[in-house]
Motif scaffolding. Structure first.
Motif, PDB file in Angstrom:
ATOM      1  N   ILE A  88      17.729  10.348   0.715  1.00  0.00           N
ATOM      2  CA  ILE A  88      18.121  10.197  -0.694  1.00  0.00           C
ATOM      3  C   ILE A  88      18.860  11.478  -1.010  1.00  0.00           C
ATOM      4  CG2 ILE A  88      17.339   9.917  -3.087  1.00  0.00           C
ATOM      5  CD1 ILE A  88      14.798   8.561  -1.993  1.00  0.00           C
ATOM      6  N   LEU A  89      20.178  11.409  -1.007  1.00  0.00           N
ATOM      7  CA  LEU A  89      20.955  12.644  -1.203  1.00  0.00           C
ATOM      8  C   LEU A  89      21.101  12.898  -2.696  1.00  0.00           C
ATOM      9  CD1 LEU A  89      23.939  10.936  -1.264  1.00  0.00           C
ATOM     10  CD2 LEU A  89      23.730  11.406   1.157  1.00  0.00           C
ATOM     11  N   ASP A  90      20.226  13.768  -3.169  1.00  0.00           N
ATOM     12  CA  ASP A  90      20.116  13.991  -4.612  1.00  0.00           C
ATOM     13  C   ASP A  90      20.461  15.442  -4.964  1.00  0.00           C
ATOM     14  OD1 ASP A  90      19.590  13.263  -7.206  1.00  0.00           O
ATOM     15  OD2 ASP A  90      17.410  13.560  -7.050  1.00  0.00           O
ATOM     16  N   TYR A 134      21.678   7.040   0.732  1.00  0.00           N
ATOM     17  CA  TYR A 134      21.719   6.387  -0.583  1.00  0.00           C
ATOM     18  C   TYR A 134      22.909   6.958  -1.355  1.00  0.00           C
ATOM     19  CZ  TYR A 134      18.877   3.909  -4.180  1.00  0.00           C
ATOM     20  OH  TYR A 134      18.362   3.027  -5.097  1.00  0.00           O
ATOM     21  N   LEU A 135      23.927   6.151  -1.539  1.00  0.00           N
ATOM     22  CA  LEU A 135      25.129   6.651  -2.218  1.00  0.00           C
ATOM     23  C   LEU A 135      25.155   6.301  -3.700  1.00  0.00           C
ATOM     24  CD1 LEU A 135      28.072   5.870   0.249  1.00  0.00           C
ATOM     25  CD2 LEU A 135      26.694   7.935   0.051  1.00  0.00           C
ATOM     26  N   PHE A 136      24.636   5.103  -4.030  1.00  0.00           N
ATOM     27  CA  PHE A 136      24.719   4.649  -5.421  1.00  0.00           C
ATOM     28  C   PHE A 136      23.660   3.579  -5.620  1.00  0.00           C
ATOM     29  CE2 PHE A 136      26.573   2.372  -9.047  1.00  0.00           C
ATOM     30  CZ  PHE A 136      27.075   3.413  -9.821  1.00  0.00           C
ATOM     31  N   SER A 137      22.797   3.789  -6.615  1.00  0.00           N
ATOM     32  CA  SER A 137      21.710   2.831  -6.838  1.00  0.00           C
ATOM     33  C   SER A 137      22.120   1.789  -7.877  1.00  0.00           C
ATOM     34  CB  SER A 137      20.451   3.572  -7.313  1.00  0.00           C
ATOM     35  OG  SER A 137      20.613   4.005  -8.641  1.00  0.00           O
ATOM     36  N   ASN A 171      22.321   3.378 -11.125  1.00  0.00           N
ATOM     37  CA  ASN A 171      23.339   4.399 -11.387  1.00  0.00           C
ATOM     38  C   ASN A 171      24.480   3.922 -12.290  1.00  0.00           C
ATOM     39  OD1 ASN A 171      22.967   6.085  -8.160  1.00  0.00           O
ATOM     40  ND2 ASN A 171      22.089   6.622 -10.148  1.00  0.00           N
ATOM     41  N   ARG A 175      24.821   5.486 -15.813  1.00  0.00           N
ATOM     42  CA  ARG A 175      25.416   6.810 -16.087  1.00  0.00           C
ATOM     43  C   ARG A 175      26.680   6.628 -16.927  1.00  0.00           C
ATOM     44  NH1 ARG A 175      24.423  10.670 -10.864  1.00  0.00           N
ATOM     45  NH2 ARG A 175      22.229  10.144 -10.614  1.00  0.00           N
ATOM     46  N   ARG A 191      14.238  13.509   0.916  1.00  0.00           N
ATOM     47  CA  ARG A 191      14.868  13.537  -0.410  1.00  0.00           C
ATOM     48  C   ARG A 191      15.170  14.977  -0.755  1.00  0.00           C
ATOM     49  NH1 ARG A 191      14.351   9.943  -5.778  1.00  0.00           N
ATOM     50  NH2 ARG A 191      15.893  11.096  -6.981  1.00  0.00           N
ATOM     51  N   ARG A 224      10.170  11.100  -5.929  1.00  0.00           N
ATOM     52  CA  ARG A 224      10.096   9.652  -6.171  1.00  0.00           C
ATOM     53  C   ARG A 224      11.082   8.922  -5.267  1.00  0.00           C
ATOM     54  NH1 ARG A 224      11.999  11.771 -11.191  1.00  0.00           N
ATOM     55  NH2 ARG A 224      14.284  11.697 -11.283  1.00  0.00           N
ATOM     56  N   SER A 236      13.011   6.193  -6.290  1.00  0.00           N
ATOM     57  CA  SER A 236      14.181   5.681  -7.011  1.00  0.00           C
ATOM     58  C   SER A 236      14.709   4.365  -6.423  1.00  0.00           C
ATOM     59  CB  SER A 236      15.298   6.731  -7.041  1.00  0.00           C
ATOM     60  OG  SER A 236      14.844   7.924  -7.653  1.00  0.00           O
TER      61      SER A 236
HETATM   62  C1  IPE Z   1      18.817   8.209  -6.464  1.00  0.00           C
HETATM   63  O1  IPE Z   1      19.142   9.350  -7.133  1.00  0.00           O
HETATM   64  C2  IPE Z   1      20.050   7.430  -6.132  1.00  0.00           C
HETATM   65  C3  IPE Z   1      20.968   8.064  -5.198  1.00  0.00           C
HETATM   66  C4  IPE Z   1      20.764   9.179  -4.562  1.00  0.00           C
HETATM   67  C5  IPE Z   1      22.200   7.356  -4.977  1.00  0.00           C
HETATM   68  P1  IPE Z   1      19.146   9.420  -8.727  1.00  0.00           P
HETATM   69  O2  IPE Z   1      19.445  10.829  -9.082  1.00  0.00           O
HETATM   70  O3  IPE Z   1      20.046   8.387  -9.277  1.00  0.00           O
HETATM   71  O4  IPE Z   1      17.656   9.015  -9.049  1.00  0.00           O
HETATM   72  P2  IPE Z   1      16.831   9.217 -10.374  1.00  0.00           P
HETATM   73  O5  IPE Z   1      17.616   8.567 -11.470  1.00  0.00           O
HETATM   74  O6  IPE Z   1      16.707  10.712 -10.571  1.00  0.00           O
HETATM   75  O7  IPE Z   1      15.520   8.579 -10.098  1.00  0.00           O
END
Ligand code: IPE
Ligand code: IPE
Ligand code: MG
Length: 248
Positions: free
Chosen positions: A10-12, A54-57, A60, A63, A180, A186, A188
């Protein structure tokens, strides 16, 4: 060291990383996409067979329009880069998620990416774009119900294995390690079925600053865990000495 066969990330933290540098969030996304190119090669060099990012949920889309538009523009150029990368590095790319809400040209590029790389035998690289676990499960159930209605399968045929074959990850082994970045603890809505027995690794490092060293650190931690189910064949995925690296 035992190298996990399948690593999911999960690249956050793109936005926070950019803000910390006094830059707009989109700068973080651009740097994050560049970093993905690097980490993808690093993963392959380390002997990882499957990398899923994970590029786009499905969430997302909530946003701002400005950010969503910028991300879609970035995915367009990233997809083109990825077509070249897959060719040059023998990567097989698969797309997870529902492409339907994406613009037609992006959908076509993603199909081209998957098609043009389908016979490659190197790193299996999965891009989750407009992906959500709940959405994936609902789409799988719909297709399963359709097959049931048409008499292609009976109630007793619905096993865990059969159900998994309706998911976007059909034929892809479950992840051994989930990473993550950027501190949130979490999922997500990521790979909830597939992560049932996966080891989790959380790091404060934001995605654009995540390096091969950080990836190695995650793998080292993974090596310290005792896995009970869903583990991989140690013999086949071992680099160097298992004995020395198992416990730290
Ligand atoms: C999860 O990250 C989705 C991706 C990495 C594409 P988010 O930043 O969107 O997740 P939340 O909203 O903090 O849970
Ligand atoms: C992850 O970074 C990339 C995507 C979800 C597209 P974020 O955009 O979630 O960055 P933060 O979490 O807000 O810092
Ligand atoms: Mg985030």
């Amino acid at each position: 060291m035992v190298i996990p066969q399948h690593v999911a990330i999960i690249l956050d933290g793109n936005g926070r990383w950019a803000r910390s540098k006094g830059m707009p969030r989109n700068y973080g996304h651009v740097k994050g996409a560049k970093n993905l190119e690097v980490i993808c090669r690093d993963a392959s060099d380390l002997g990882i067979k499957y990398l899923t990012v994970y590029l786009f949920s499905t969430e997302n889309w909530k946003r701002s329009k400005e950010e969503v538009d910028a991300l879609m523009k970035l995915f367009r150029s990233y997809t083109k880069t990825c077509i070249r990368m897959a060719r040059d590095n023998n990567m097989k790319v698969r797309i997870l998620g529902d492409p339907a809400p994406l613009d037609k040209d992006l959908q076509e590029s993603l199909v081209k990416l998957a098609e043009s790389s389908k016979n490659n035998t190197g790193l299996n690289f999965q891009l989750a774009i407009n992906y959500g676990s709940r959405d994936e499960i609902v789409r799988a159930v719909r297709r399963l119900a359709e097959d049931y209605k048409e008499g292609n399968l009976g109630k007793e045929d619905i096993t865990e294995e059969r159900f998994a074959s309706y998911l976007d990850t059909a034929e892809i082994p479950d992840p051994d390690l989930l990473i993550r970045t950027s501190g949130e603890l979490r999922l997500s809505n990521y790979l909830m079925w597939q992560l049932a027995y996966t080891e989790f690794y959380f790091t404060e490092v934001p995605w654009p600053a995540f390096t091969k060293e950080d990836l190695k650190k995650a793998i080292e931690k993974y090596n310290c865990r005792e896995r009970r189910y869903g583990g991989i064949d140690l013999q086949e995925n071992t680099v160097g000495s298992v004995k020395n690296d198992q416990e730290t």
